[in-house]
Write a protein that holds these residues in place. Structure first.
Motif, mmCIF file in Angstrom:
data_model
loop_
_atom_site.group_PDB
_atom_site.id
_atom_site.type_symbol
_atom_site.label_atom_id
_atom_site.label_comp_id
_atom_site.label_asym_id
_atom_site.label_seq_id
_atom_site.Cartn_x
_atom_site.Cartn_y
_atom_site.Cartn_z
ATOM 1 N N ARG A 135 0.832 -1.207 0.000
ATOM 2 C CA ARG A 135 0.000 0.000 0.000
ATOM 3 C C ARG A 135 0.865 1.254 0.000
ATOM 4 O O ARG A 135 0.556 2.238 -0.692
ATOM 5 C CB ARG A 135 -0.929 -0.014 1.220
ATOM 6 N N GLN B 85 2.294 1.821 -3.458
ATOM 7 C CA GLN B 85 1.282 2.328 -4.385
ATOM 8 C C GLN B 85 0.941 3.780 -4.105
ATOM 9 O O GLN B 85 0.710 4.568 -5.024
ATOM 10 C CB GLN B 85 0.007 1.470 -4.289
ATOM 11 N N GLU C 38 -4.922 4.345 -2.884
ATOM 12 C CA GLU C 38 -4.598 2.980 -2.471
ATOM 13 C C GLU C 38 -5.792 2.108 -2.826
ATOM 14 O O GLU C 38 -6.918 2.434 -2.486
ATOM 15 C CB GLU C 38 -4.321 2.897 -0.972
ATOM 16 N N ILE D 48 -1.408 -2.867 -8.432
ATOM 17 C CA ILE D 48 -0.033 -2.666 -7.987
ATOM 18 C C ILE D 48 0.857 -3.846 -8.347
ATOM 19 O O ILE D 48 2.047 -3.688 -8.606
ATOM 20 C CB ILE D 48 -0.001 -2.386 -6.461
ATOM 21 N N PHE E 293 6.957 -4.903 -6.886
ATOM 22 C CA PHE E 293 6.333 -3.637 -7.302
ATOM 23 C C PHE E 293 7.058 -3.040 -8.504
ATOM 24 O O PHE E 293 6.421 -2.619 -9.473
ATOM 25 C CB PHE E 293 6.361 -2.662 -6.123
ATOM 26 N N LYS F 58 5.749 -2.353 -12.145
ATOM 27 C CA LYS F 58 5.703 -0.933 -12.513
ATOM 28 C C LYS F 58 6.192 -0.734 -13.939
ATOM 29 O O LYS F 58 5.662 0.095 -14.683
ATOM 30 C CB LYS F 58 6.563 -0.123 -11.539
#
Length: 679
Positions: free
Chosen positions: A287, A290, A386, A505, A573, A577
């Motif tokens: 979280r 993100q 989030e 995410i 992540f 991404k």
């Protein structure tokens, strides 16, 4: 079984002997017994949810038939009023079972421990018999409190798989967190008070200042208890309502509480309560990652009832189910405050847009409305999010009729459900349930909330083929009052090129990535802590727990846990991404330059919107009643279908009234579900 002699004298000695190694010490048994099984279940659960979601998405009809076979008798409201709120039979049974577990543990532990207390044994500790028994009871209060703490963090891990495996979401599980939190602090308070009484009685009050190098650290326990008590006081309803920011910020004391709890109980105590907190840390880390990204806010629809619909750009791969929520942060209003809002858009119907509706009710929401409402000159707004978080699957299709009862802004989750049914009806020509929406508003300007049922789209959805009936009740106004605009006004915003669409995410295979993060981070932790124990702790302590500092040992374990989770979550992540960045660039190219005025379409052009066929269909489906409140008992009981789903969202009193009606013997065909976001 933990408090019994069978567990402590028969099962544990050989188990402890086999797991006491130079790489993990005595904590190896605790890791294998308490932590590993839950994290294994979480990892396998992520894989299971991924496979189940894939199968459900590929076959809607079989999904519907499967859901029709579900039993709902245990989901009927058992309690509708009182301190517990609306509680189903299943929830009540599990609550009673959990309390029985705590009582069982306390009573059996007391019986076994008190049997060994004599005048001689008490005298060796410088106590009388009652002082020794009170000291023992204090210790057992702490042990029972640890059981509560072990369950405390499961309901608040928003992206964890443990709740979806039970058919739950973090939103409707908050009450479990509240219940367990009260039990935890009550038991820990008794734990601390009993020890203070004993120390005062034996004239050793100075013990409160001890921080032993090995064993229990008393000062650390006191710091943990004081931080927990301050957090607990801030959760009192009157404090939470009047000083929400105090409640919000004081909840971050859980960090202080957990750190000093680890110093207090040592390594063994950490692994007993670790599984739930471990999954929470994974979720919290993701979280945080993100939330560092600014998202692309495309437009806003400003409603005359002092509400605003924010429309974000969304990645095509991001999917979510109706009633999902998203947390929103606007740094220009508050850099620290995050507020949850229901997502009203449908990920299938609006593949490139995600919308939330925010009603101007509190200080934060009023500032946002004033920022965007005319004659505002804002052309760009920095926003971070989030989520989304929501149910893995829905069960609305198993009903013949859906009766949705809302009050005020409680209509927002129902907008997402109606849009889902519109998608199934128009795209697949699917036979959807009859929908009856009963919405109560205070003033007539709130009728503009109904306009949000029609999404912003160049191809407006046709609702004429749906069985949709809307009964709107205006409780204060006797007639329509139109002193100003009565329809939403769309304003366009200019996002920065660096702003990204909202995307999952961990990508489209988020559950598989979550399984990989949980399992790999735990393996890395085992490797690192094994090396530290073997080559740093063991040469000093030799597994005796009598030389090496227990606080330092606990600190090293907590540090390695955090490093393992942060490093692996960051890798996952960053990998996703890069993939999300490619998709974001494609979306940005398709969007082209953001318009500064409303596009010439049936939705954005106000004159043509009022004449559009979908809008006229919405008007024909709506009946407005002025100056009255809905007779919920009559309305609900008149539905005689074999399966009628009743959903209630809005004020607590209204939801309790609906639950009471659905729990009566006259309403066996009514299946109640409460949708509440009052945290």
């Amino acid at each position: 079984m933990m408090p019994t002699n069978t567990f402590t004298q028969t099962w544990m000695p050989p188990y402890t002997a086999k797991t006491n190694s130079t790489y993990f010490g005595a904590a190896g048994g605790d890791i294998l017994l308490y932590t590993f099984p839950v994290l294994l279940a979480a990892t396998l659960g992520c894989v299971y949810i991924h496979l189940a979601k894939t199968l459900n998405d590929s076959n809607v009809e079989s999904n519907r038939n499967a859901k029709k076979r579900e039993s709902t008798i245990w989901k009927r409201p058992m309690l509708t009023k009182g301190p517990l709120g609306i509680v189903s039979a299943t929830e009540l049974v599990f609550l009673l079972m959990f309390i029985a577990l705590l009582v069982w543990t306390f009573i059996i532990s007391i019986q076994i421990s008190f049997a060994g207390i004599t005048a001689e044994s008490a005298a060796e500790d410088g106590c009388t018999i009652w002082e020794e028994k009170l000291s023992t009871a204090a210790s057992i209060f702490g042990v029972v409190g640890n059981i509560c703490l072990a369950f405390l963090f499961f309901p608040v891990a928003r992206g964890s798989c443990m709740l979806p495996l039970l058919g739950l979401t973090s939103e409707n599980s908050i009450k479990y967190h509240v219940w367990i939190g009260h039990m935890t602090m009550l038991l820990f308070t008794f734990h601390g008070i009993c020890y203070i009484i004993v120390w005062a009685a034996i004239h050793k009050i100075s013990s409160m200042l001890e921080w032993n190098n090995t064993g229990i650290s008393i000062v650390a326990g006191e710091i943990a208890l004081l931080s927990g008590l301050f957090l607990w006081i801030a959760t009192i309803p009157c404090v939470r309502r009047k000083c929400f920011e105090l409640f919000f910020y004081s909840h971050h004391l859980y960090i202080l509480f957990m750190v000093f709890f680890g110093f207090h109980v040592g390594v063994s105590g950490i692994f007993f309560i670790l599984p739930g907190f471990y999954l929470f840390l994974v979720d919290r880390c993701l979280r945080f990652l993100q939330s560092r990204r600014q998202v692309r806010l495309v437009s806003a629809r400003v409603l005359p009832c002092e509400a605003v619909e924010l429309n974000f750009s969304k990645g095509y791969g991001l999917t979510y189910n109706p009633t999902s929520v998203m947390f929103v942060n606007v740094p220009s209003i508050s850099k620290l405050q995050w507020h949850p809002f229901t997502i009203t858009s449908n990920s299938n119907l609006e593949r490139d847009k995600l919308s939330v509706v925010i009603k101007s009710e509190g200080t934060w929401t009023k500032k946002l409305y004033q920022l965007l409402s005319p004659p505002s000159t804002v052309d760009h707004l920095v926003v971070s999010v989030e989520g989304p978080y929501g149910p893995v699957s829905t069960n609305y299709l198993r009903h013949d009729t859906l009766v949705m009862v809302s009050g005020g802004s409680g209509i927002t989750p129902f907008i997402s459900i109606i849009r889902e049914l519109i998608y199934l009806n128009t795209t697949f020509k699917y036979k959807t349930p009859k929908v009856v929406l009963i919405c109560a508003f205070k003033i007539s300007s709130s009728l503009s909330m109904l306009d949000l049922i029609l999404p912003i789209s160049d191809n407006p959805s046709d609702i004429s083929t749906m069985e949709l009936q809307i009964e709107a009740y205006i409780t204060r106004d006797k007639e329509l009052k139109a002193n100003g605009p009565i329809h939403p006004k769309t304003i366009w915003l200019k996002p920065n090129p660096s702003n990204a669409p909202i995307q999952a995410i961990l990508g489209p295979n988020s559950w598989l990535w979550l399984a990989a993060i949980i399992s790999s981070s735990f393996i890395i932790f085992l490797i690192l802590i094994g090396i530290i124990t073997r080559y740093y702790i063991f040469p000093i302590d030799h597994n005796t727990n009598q030389i090496f500092s227990s606080s330092l040992n606990a600190f090293l374990n907590m540090l390695v846990i955090c490093v393992s989770i942060v490093s692996v979550a960051s890798v996952g992540f960053l990998h996703n991404k890069k993939n999300n960045a490619k998709e974001a660039k494609q979306i940005q190219n398709l969007e082209g330059s953001t318009p500064t005025t409303s596009p010439n379409s049936t939705v954005y052009n106000e004159d043509r919107e009022l004449e559009s066929f979908p809008y006229q269909s919405l008007i024909h489906a709506t009946n407005v009643h002025y100056g009255v409140r809905p007779d919920l008992r009559r309305i609900l009981l008149e539905h005689k279908g074999s399966s009628v789903g009743v959903l209630a969202s809005g004020p607590k009193i209204m939801r309790q009234e609906v639950a009471t009606i659905c729990s009566s013997s006259l309403a066996e065909n009514l299946h109640f579900e409460s949708i509440s976001f009052s945290w």
